[in-house]
Design a protein around this motif. Structure first.
Motif, PDB file in Angstrom:
ATOM      1  N   PRO A  36       0.808  -1.228   0.000  1.00 30.48           N
ATOM      2  CA  PRO A  36       0.000   0.000   0.000  1.00 30.48           C
ATOM      3  C   PRO A  36       0.838   1.274   0.000  1.00 30.48           C
ATOM      4  N   THR A  37       1.947   1.286   0.740  1.00 27.13           N
ATOM      5  CA  THR A  37       2.709   2.544   0.800  1.00 27.13           C
ATOM      6  C   THR A  37       3.479   2.773  -0.497  1.00 27.13           C
ATOM      7  N   TYR A  38       3.939   1.706  -1.122  1.00 29.88           N
ATOM      8  CA  TYR A  38       4.628   1.863  -2.408  1.00 29.88           C
ATOM      9  C   TYR A  38       3.640   2.382  -3.456  1.00 29.88           C
ATOM     10  N   ARG A  39       2.427   1.862  -3.391  1.00 31.87           N
ATOM     11  CA  ARG A  39       1.430   2.274  -4.392  1.00 31.87           C
ATOM     12  C   ARG A  39       1.045   3.738  -4.238  1.00 31.87           C
ATOM     13  N   ILE A  40       1.061   4.226  -3.017  1.00 30.46           N
ATOM     14  CA  ILE A  40       0.722   5.645  -2.814  1.00 30.46           C
ATOM     15  C   ILE A  40       1.932   6.546  -3.083  1.00 30.46           C
ATOM     16  N   LEU A  41       3.086   6.169  -2.547  1.00 32.25           N
ATOM     17  CA  LEU A  41       4.237   7.073  -2.579  1.00 32.25           C
ATOM     18  C   LEU A  41       5.150   6.857  -3.790  1.00 32.25           C
ATOM     19  N   GLY A  42       5.095   5.649  -4.365  1.00 32.45           N
ATOM     20  CA  GLY A  42       5.884   5.372  -5.576  1.00 32.45           C
ATOM     21  C   GLY A  42       7.388   5.401  -5.359  1.00 32.45           C
ATOM     22  N   ASP A  43       7.847   5.330  -4.127  1.00 32.28           N
ATOM     23  CA  ASP A  43       9.282   5.384  -3.815  1.00 32.28           C
ATOM     24  C   ASP A  43       9.735   3.968  -3.459  1.00 32.28           C
ATOM     25  N   ARG A  74       7.029   4.166   8.042  1.00 30.95           N
ATOM     26  CA  ARG A  74       5.879   4.265   7.120  1.00 30.95           C
ATOM     27  C   ARG A  74       5.316   2.898   6.753  1.00 30.95           C
ATOM     28  N   CYS A  75       6.047   1.852   7.040  1.00 32.47           N
ATOM     29  CA  CYS A  75       5.543   0.503   6.751  1.00 32.47           C
ATOM     30  C   CYS A  75       4.407   0.190   7.716  1.00 32.47           C
ATOM     31  N   LEU A  76       3.305  -0.311   7.168  1.00 39.57           N
ATOM     32  CA  LEU A  76       2.135  -0.631   7.992  1.00 39.57           C
ATOM     33  C   LEU A  76       2.296  -1.936   8.766  1.00 39.57           C
ATOM     34  N   GLY A  77       3.252  -2.746   8.355  1.00 38.23           N
ATOM     35  CA  GLY A  77       3.342  -4.089   8.938  1.00 38.23           C
ATOM     36  C   GLY A  77       2.160  -4.951   8.520  1.00 38.23           C
ATOM     37  N   CYS A  78       1.566  -4.632   7.372  1.00 39.51           N
ATOM     38  CA  CYS A  78       0.339  -5.320   6.944  1.00 39.51           C
ATOM     39  C   CYS A  78       0.617  -6.727   6.398  1.00 39.51           C
ATOM     40  N   ARG A  79       1.817  -6.961   5.943  1.00 39.58           N
ATOM     41  CA  ARG A  79       2.290  -8.254   5.432  1.00 39.58           C
ATOM     42  C   ARG A  79       1.623  -8.689   4.122  1.00 39.58           C
ATOM     43  N   ALA A  80       1.049  -7.707   3.387  1.00 39.36           N
ATOM     44  CA  ALA A  80       0.537  -8.045   2.053  1.00 39.36           C
ATOM     45  C   ALA A  80       1.693  -8.545   1.195  1.00 39.36           C
ATOM     46  N   CYS A  81       2.881  -7.996   1.452  1.00 37.70           N
ATOM     47  CA  CYS A  81       4.055  -8.403   0.667  1.00 37.70           C
ATOM     48  C   CYS A  81       4.399  -9.880   0.920  1.00 37.70           C
ATOM     49  N   GLU A  82       4.139 -10.355   2.131  1.00 33.34           N
ATOM     50  CA  GLU A  82       4.415 -11.772   2.435  1.00 33.34           C
ATOM     51  C   GLU A  82       3.506 -12.686   1.628  1.00 33.34           C
ATOM     52  N   THR A  83       2.246 -12.291   1.527  1.00 30.39           N
ATOM     53  CA  THR A  83       1.300 -13.104   0.760  1.00 30.39           C
ATOM     54  C   THR A  83       1.714 -13.150  -0.708  1.00 30.39           C
ATOM     55  N   LEU A 147      -7.242  14.408  15.943  1.00 28.65           N
ATOM     56  CA  LEU A 147      -7.228  13.519  17.097  1.00 28.65           C
ATOM     57  C   LEU A 147      -8.652  13.261  17.577  1.00 28.65           C
ATOM     58  N   ALA A 148      -9.483  14.314  17.586  1.00 31.70           N
ATOM     59  CA  ALA A 148     -10.865  14.168  18.058  1.00 31.70           C
ATOM     60  C   ALA A 148     -11.617  13.134  17.229  1.00 31.70           C
ATOM     61  N   SER A 353      -1.268   1.102  15.781  1.00 33.98           N
ATOM     62  CA  SER A 353      -1.199   2.531  16.129  1.00 33.98           C
ATOM     63  C   SER A 353      -0.870   3.390  14.905  1.00 33.98           C
ATOM     64  N   TYR A 354      -0.832   2.786  13.722  1.00 33.15           N
ATOM     65  CA  TYR A 354      -0.397   3.500  12.506  1.00 33.15           C
ATOM     66  C   TYR A 354      -1.251   4.740  12.233  1.00 33.15           C
ATOM     67  N   SER A 355      -2.578   4.593  12.419  1.00 36.35           N
ATOM     68  CA  SER A 355      -3.454   5.726  12.076  1.00 36.35           C
ATOM     69  C   SER A 355      -3.188   6.926  12.989  1.00 36.35           C
ATOM     70  N   LEU A 356      -2.628   6.674  14.177  1.00 37.60           N
ATOM     71  CA  LEU A 356      -2.290   7.786  15.071  1.00 37.60           C
ATOM     72  C   LEU A 356      -0.908   8.356  14.749  1.00 37.60           C
ATOM     73  N   LEU A 357       0.000   7.469  14.338  1.00 39.26           N
ATOM     74  CA  LEU A 357       1.392   7.892  14.151  1.00 39.26           C
ATOM     75  C   LEU A 357       1.686   8.362  12.725  1.00 39.26           C
ATOM     76  N   GLN A 358       0.897   7.883  11.773  1.00 38.59           N
ATOM     77  CA  GLN A 358       1.073   8.277  10.360  1.00 38.59           C
ATOM     78  C   GLN A 358      -0.297   8.694   9.810  1.00 38.59           C
ATOM     79  N   PRO A 359      -0.892   9.753  10.373  1.00 38.01           N
ATOM     80  CA  PRO A 359      -2.304  10.040  10.070  1.00 38.01           C
ATOM     81  C   PRO A 359      -2.599  10.341   8.597  1.00 38.01           C
ATOM     82  N   GLN A 360      -1.674  11.013   7.885  1.00 39.05           N
ATOM     83  CA  GLN A 360      -2.007  11.382   6.495  1.00 39.05           C
ATOM     84  C   GLN A 360      -2.078  10.154   5.593  1.00 39.05           C
TER      85      GLN A 360
END
Ligand code: SF4
Ligand code: SF4
Length: 417
Positions: A36-43, A74-83, A147-148, A353-360
């Motif tokens: 997901p992060t590669y697809r958004i950021l392309g880096d 920035r890695c979500l730890g989602c493990r889509a890459c493992e699959t 945050l709210a 905790s990703y949504s709190l630490l990497q909100p954008q």
């Protein structure tokens, strides 16, 4: 992938484990396609292959920087890459080790370290989490809008959700344990209540060990390994008398917690006092979908059309536990019409905790996910992890529920199958 290990790391078993994982990587880059992060950021460095190179450089003793940390954070730890990986690279474990080594080589700035400590302190203990949620709601108008918006509603404590003392008493009937957990027990108690009713109809007693608490996932993700292992040992101590009393399984209805409990054996393998018990816990831990697929498979269930829903498979369920399609099969069998979800392998942005630490980045992933989930105008969205449920619900146009609530409703209509 060959790695030159820096002299200071050569005797470290963790580094040995990382090196053996790295050896499996043939740097083909297939994994980038589902990151997901590669697809958004392309880096490249925000994709799995690039992050693997960053970790390899760490093991080789190259100087690490805040830029390295940024890409690993920035890695979500989602493990889509493992699959996706054709070579079976255990990227999730490699990331854990890489982040750990990185934080040792270059400690986080004090403010960021404090932020993470506070997060762990509040979230991993249900009473503190409930109190923080209550306070947050009182002072919501004073909080930053971003945050709210993250504050879930505070449900009333119900007898189902209360972590009351449960005596270990022998009974002839079948019984299983449930991990009530930290966030779920406070924010979405309806999940456990639904599971208890479902199992009751099937003649199975659902119990909770009152002293069991957070599974350790958040501490692990935030690189507090000692804390995570202490939580794991505490849960093992809490569950053990129930297992000796005949509990057949530990059902973990938050898939993020489930993927960690299933790994207890690995995390405590070097602890002589707990290794065998941890391995046993890992063996009998299961997602409710595994249990129910077996239980319902042998029973006849009248098909009643129940309308369209969209199921969001959390990463911890499809990539962590490799249970893609199991919940969907149960819901379809009960008469729900499931939408086809494009890019179903991609994370919703919640990710612990990703949504709190990497909100954008998280918000962008959630928008993309909701666009796909809501495309066919489902009546509800269902998911299998409390984090995804709360995060999606903040912006969804339709209610977001745990899939067990849908099963509970369906079984009320058909009676005991
Ligand atoms: S798909 Fe697997 S082998 Fe290929 S680069 Fe990614 S992790 Fe390495
Ligand atoms: S865990 Fe997820 S975000 Fe991280 S590299 Fe793998 S696919 Fe990308």
């Amino acid at each position: 992938m060959q790695t030159q290990i820096a002299p200071q790391y050569r005797a470290d078993p963790l580094v040995g484990e990382a090196e053996s994982i790295l050896r499996d990587c043939v740097h083909c880059g297939f994994c980038n396609a589902t990151c997901p992060t590669y697809r958004i950021l392309g880096d490249e460095q925000d994709g799995p292959r690039g992050r693997i190179y960053l970790i390899k450089a760490l093991l080789a003793g190259e100087q690490t920087t805040e830029t390295t940390r940024l890409h690993l954070d920035r890695c979500l730890g989602c493990r889509a890459c493992e699959t996706t990986c054709p070579s079976g690279v255990r990227y999730g474990r490699l990331l854990e080790i890489g982040r750990h080594l990185q934080n040792q080589a270059l400690p986080r700035p004090p403010r960021a370290a404090l932020e993470r400590r506070l997060l762990r302190y509040v979230v991993t203990e249900p009473k503190r989490f409930r109190a923080a949620l209550g306070l947050g709601r009182v002072f919501k108008p004073l909080l930053k809008a971003s945050l709210a918006r993250t504050l879930p509603p505070l449900p009333a404590e119900s007898p189902d959700s209360a972590r009351s003392e449960v005596a270990v008493a022998s009974s002839a009937g079948r019984r299983v344990l449930h991990l009530d957990g930290c966030v779920q027990s406070v924010a979405t108690p309806a999940t456990r209540a639904a599971l208890a009713r479902i199992l009751q109809r099937l003649g199975v007693d659902l119990r909770s060990a009152p002293t069991a608490t957070c599974c350790g996932a958040l501490s692990l993700h935030l690189d507090a390994w000692d804390e995570a292992r202490a939580l794991m040992r505490g849960n093992i101590d809490a569950w053990w008398p129930y297992l000796e009393d005949g509990a057949q399984a530990i059902l973990v209805s938050a898939s993020g917690c489930g993927s960690v409990v299933k790994d207890y054996g690995h995390y405590l393998e070097d602890d002589p006092a707990y290794a065998a018990k941890a391995a046993r816990i890992a063996e009998i831990a299961c997602d409710p979908s595994q249990w129910l697929a077996r239980e319902l498979g042998a029973r006849s269930i009248p098909g009643i059309a129940r309308g369209r829903i969209a199921f969001h498979a959390p990463c911890s369920l499809q990539h962590g536990q490799r249970l893609a399609g199991v919940v969907e099969g149960i819901l379809t069998r009960l008469g729900y019409q499931l939408s086809e979800i494009g890019d179903a392998e991609l994370c919703c942005g919640s990710a612990g905790s990703y949504s709190l630490l990497q909100p954008q980045l998280a918000a962008q992933l959630r928008r993309n996910k909701l666009d796909r989930l809501e495309k066919d105008e489902p009546k509800r969205i269902a998911t299998a992890n409390v984090g995804c449920q709360l995060y999606l619900a903040q912006e969804a146009r339709v209610p977001v529920v745990h899939w067990l609530e849908l099963v509970d409703e369906a079984l009320v209509d058909v009676g005991t199958p």
